[in-house]
Scaffold this motif. Structure first.
Motif, mmCIF file in Angstrom:
data_model
loop_
_atom_site.group_PDB
_atom_site.id
_atom_site.type_symbol
_atom_site.label_atom_id
_atom_site.label_comp_id
_atom_site.label_asym_id
_atom_site.label_seq_id
_atom_site.Cartn_x
_atom_site.Cartn_y
_atom_site.Cartn_z
ATOM 1 N N GLU A 145 33.643 -21.898 -25.320
ATOM 2 C CA GLU A 145 34.237 -23.176 -25.780
ATOM 3 C C GLU A 145 33.578 -23.651 -27.068
ATOM 4 O O GLU A 145 34.236 -24.123 -27.987
ATOM 5 C CB GLU A 145 34.011 -24.272 -24.729
ATOM 6 N N GLN A 148 34.635 -21.599 -29.998
ATOM 7 C CA GLN A 148 36.028 -21.926 -30.349
ATOM 8 C C GLN A 148 36.144 -23.293 -31.013
ATOM 9 O O GLN A 148 36.986 -23.511 -31.877
ATOM 10 C CB GLN A 148 36.917 -21.807 -29.121
ATOM 11 N N SER A 149 35.223 -24.210 -30.627
ATOM 12 C CA SER A 149 35.274 -25.557 -31.214
ATOM 13 C C SER A 149 34.970 -25.534 -32.716
ATOM 14 O O SER A 149 35.289 -26.477 -33.430
ATOM 15 C CB SER A 149 34.299 -26.494 -30.496
#
Ligand code: SER
Length: 634
Positions: A145, A148-149
């Motif tokens: 995550e 991906q952020s």
């Protein structure tokens, strides 16, 4: 401000802003922890808090911890291994856990230090069914995550050692790579030890165009734990949540975080410089060494010597700054080994040994802003170094000559030769081995074990008599040997009383005719000192003191003030011989004249010995004296 100071400060500031108390570095020689010679990880002093003890500063602490890894001495020479380093650490004692930790580390590297997230890679624990510890999908998903952020695709890959990189970002490994405890993998952990799965972060310096990399990848694919030089591990978050028991692992009462990241390595990533010796943590040292020699740091044949000298001199200065001084045992011996190795390598760069002392100010320059005491200690450290250098250079040329002489006769380098070089010229074993390897000599099999057993045998033989030797000695020689054995203890105690506690027994040899005793002392005894030692012994003999023997566990014995020079070598249950209960005039206020761990045997009372006389006294090696005693009436 150097980049080294900047990265350290950024880290501490960042964790301070996350409610961590910044605690000082523990000393390089751990306090109250006899299990290890040096602090080698930031968490070493934190163990009690993982079990729930309250840390005086609360549940969140961080620091930059000085560390020294003696195991890495021989590894130094590549672009990343160092013996001394600082470890940036943050800990949660039952407070935040995995999610926060992974986010903190990611943000520190990507948002604070502004490292390119495309160059970061991570590893997670693949789990172990037998131990009942699950695959750490939670950590992998958290990392995914976060990557991906910031717009970086993050594929999760299994079995990277065989499968290779495969355009992944997050890799699962087993317990050899992704489990942390002070004793390594789960099976090596003693019962009671805490440990847990971990998640490491790596920085990518790009594919390496080197012979090493080509050779490695001819057979195996590259992956983030590969040693080809492409990836550098820069931090490790340990999820310290288990304790080993007799029947597997149980969760600790609280789940803890133990993060450690080598400051020098994070700096290398920050400067995008794969060679830590070219970062601010080493550059002043390398440049200084460069100014002493006409060889170039970039010369592949010579680079290793620059690195070893820079690393060892830095480590030596930092160890001395924490109170370690060259000696023949424990921390002092490791320091001596470092210094002598650095001094020896100076020759390979055609640098005079005494010039290396001039590196002290470069170490001070690198660290003085964070360790201000270094400035105050600089003069003393330089002096100790200069003294040690003089001692070594005297024995080095003699030793090397002897080395060549012995080797002209034998092509095999044996433990016996190594021991002789150590005894007579103070050559650390590892240095002799290196000399032998440099000369492509054949090395005796199991040389290290044989050398150690020679050393132990020699020490015990002189110190307490190996049981077998003493017993047979007694059968042959009768009670005179026993008497001289007790005199050995009296002589040791008298020498310490007259010359000071720096005197240590280095050997002894007893026959029915006389006692020979070796001890550490820098110079010849004066006539007055010798007379004082002799009269003290005779006074104690005349006083007819009882020789008391107690049997106790080694740990207890060490608390009684007994002299024990080879702590590791004694059995768990030992004899403690004490002579002279409640003597008057013991300067240190101890209730005995002599107390030593010893296998015996001894006379029951000193009165049976009869007056002794000290005869010859001479040097046998650098800093080692030999003295003879015999009984007047014998
Ligand atoms: N204890 C872990 C290490 O030394 C993290 O601090 O790598």
């Amino acid at each position: 401000m150097s980049d080294l100071s900047f990265v350290r400060q950024q880290y501490l500031n960042y964790f301070k802003s996350l409610d961590h108390k910044i605690v000082p570095s523990a000393p390089l020689v751990p306090e109250n922890d006899p299990s290890t010679l040096f602090t080698s990880a930031g968490m070493q002093s934190m163990i009690p808090y993982f079990f729930g003890a309250a840390h005086p500063e609360g549940k969140r602490v961080a620091n930059s911890q000085k560390c020294f890894r003696a195991d890495d001495i021989e590894e130094v020479g590549d672009n990343r291994h160092t013996t001394f380093f600082e470890m940036l650490g943050n800990w949660s004692f039952g407070d935040y856990f995995k999610k926060e930790q992974i986010t903190f580390v990611f943000n520190f590297l990507v948002k604070e230090l502004k490292l390119d997230p495309k160059k970061l890679y991570v590893s997670c624990f693949s789990g172990n069914k037998e131990l009942g510890i699950e695959r750490d999908n939670e950590a992998a998903e958290l990392w995914q995550e976060l990557f991906q952020s910031v717009g970086v695709e993050a594929k999760i890959i299994d079995n990277p050692e065989e499968a290779g990189l495969q355009d992944g970002k997050i890799y699962f490994y087993g317990e050899k790579k992704n489990w942390w405890s002070r004793s390594g993998v789960p099976v090596n952990m003693p019962v009671g030890e805490p440990g847990g799965p971990d998640s490491e972060i790596f920085y990518d310096f790009g594919e390496q165009d080197s012979d090493l990399a080509r050779a490695m990848h001819a057979e195996n694919p590259c992956h983030i734990n590969c040693d080809c030089g492409r990836f550098l591990e820069i931090g490790n978050s340990v999820f310290m949540q288990y304790q080993k028991t007799n029947s597997g692992f149980v969760p600790l009462a609280q789940a803890n975080i133990d993060f450690g990241g080598g400051l020098g390595r994070i700096l290398a990533a920050y400067q995008n410089q794969p060679d830590v010796f070219k970062t601010d943590a080493f550059l002043p040292l390398i440049e200084k060494i460069q100014s002493f020699t006409s060889f170039s740091y970039d010369d592949q044949d010579k680079q290793k010597y620059f690195r070893v000298i820079a690393d060892h001199m830095k480590a030596a200065v930092m160890l001395m700054s924490d109170g370690v001084f060259p000696s023949s045992k424990e921390q002092g011996y490791v320091l001596r080994r470092l210094l002598r190795r650095a001094l020896r390598q100076a020759a390979y760069l055609e640098i005079k040994q005494e010039t290396l002392v001039e590196l002290v100010p470069s170490v001070v320059e690198i660290y003085a802003d964070f360790y201000p005491q270094l400035k105050e200690q600089q003069a003393k450290i330089s002096q100790v170094l200069a003294d040690e250098q003089k001692k070594f250079s005297r024995s080095l040329s003699k030793g090397l000559k002897e080395f060549e002489k012995m080797l002209a006769q034998k092509s095999l380098f044996t433990a016996e030769i190594a021991f002789y070089l150590y005894e007579s010229f103070g050559f650390p074993f590892e240095l002799s081995l290196e000399e032998a390897k440099n000369r492509s000599l054949q090395i005796e099999e199991k040389i290290e074990e044989k050398y150690q057993s020679k050393k132990t045998f020699h020490s015990l033989n002189s110190k307490q008599g190996s049981q077998a030797q003493f017993k047979s000695g007694l059968a042959d020689q009768g009670e005179m040997t026993t008497k001289y054995h007790t005199v050995t203890h009296l002589l040791h105690a008298a020498l310490r009383q007259v010359l000071g506690d720096s005197v240590e027994q280095k050997g002894s040899n007893i026959t029915a005719e006389r006692l020979r005793f070796d001890f550490s002392h820098p110079k010849a005894l004066t006539a007055v000192e010798k007379a004082n030692v002799e009269s003290l012994i005779n006074e104690w003999i005349k006083a007819d003191f009882e020789v008391d023997k107690q049997i106790m566990p080694k740990s207890e014995a060490l608390k009684t003030g007994a002299v024990a020079l080879f702590i590791d070598k004694y059995p768990d249950i030992v004899n403690v011989y004490s002579i002279g209960k409640n003597p008057s005039g013991n300067k240190k206020g101890e209730d005995f004249i002599s107390r030593e761990l010893c296998s015996g045997p001894h006379v029951e009372r000193t009165g049976v010995i009869g007056e002794i006389t000290l005869t010859k006294e001479k040097a046998v090696a650098d800093g080692i004296r030999r003295i003879y005693a015999l009984q007047k009436s014998a």
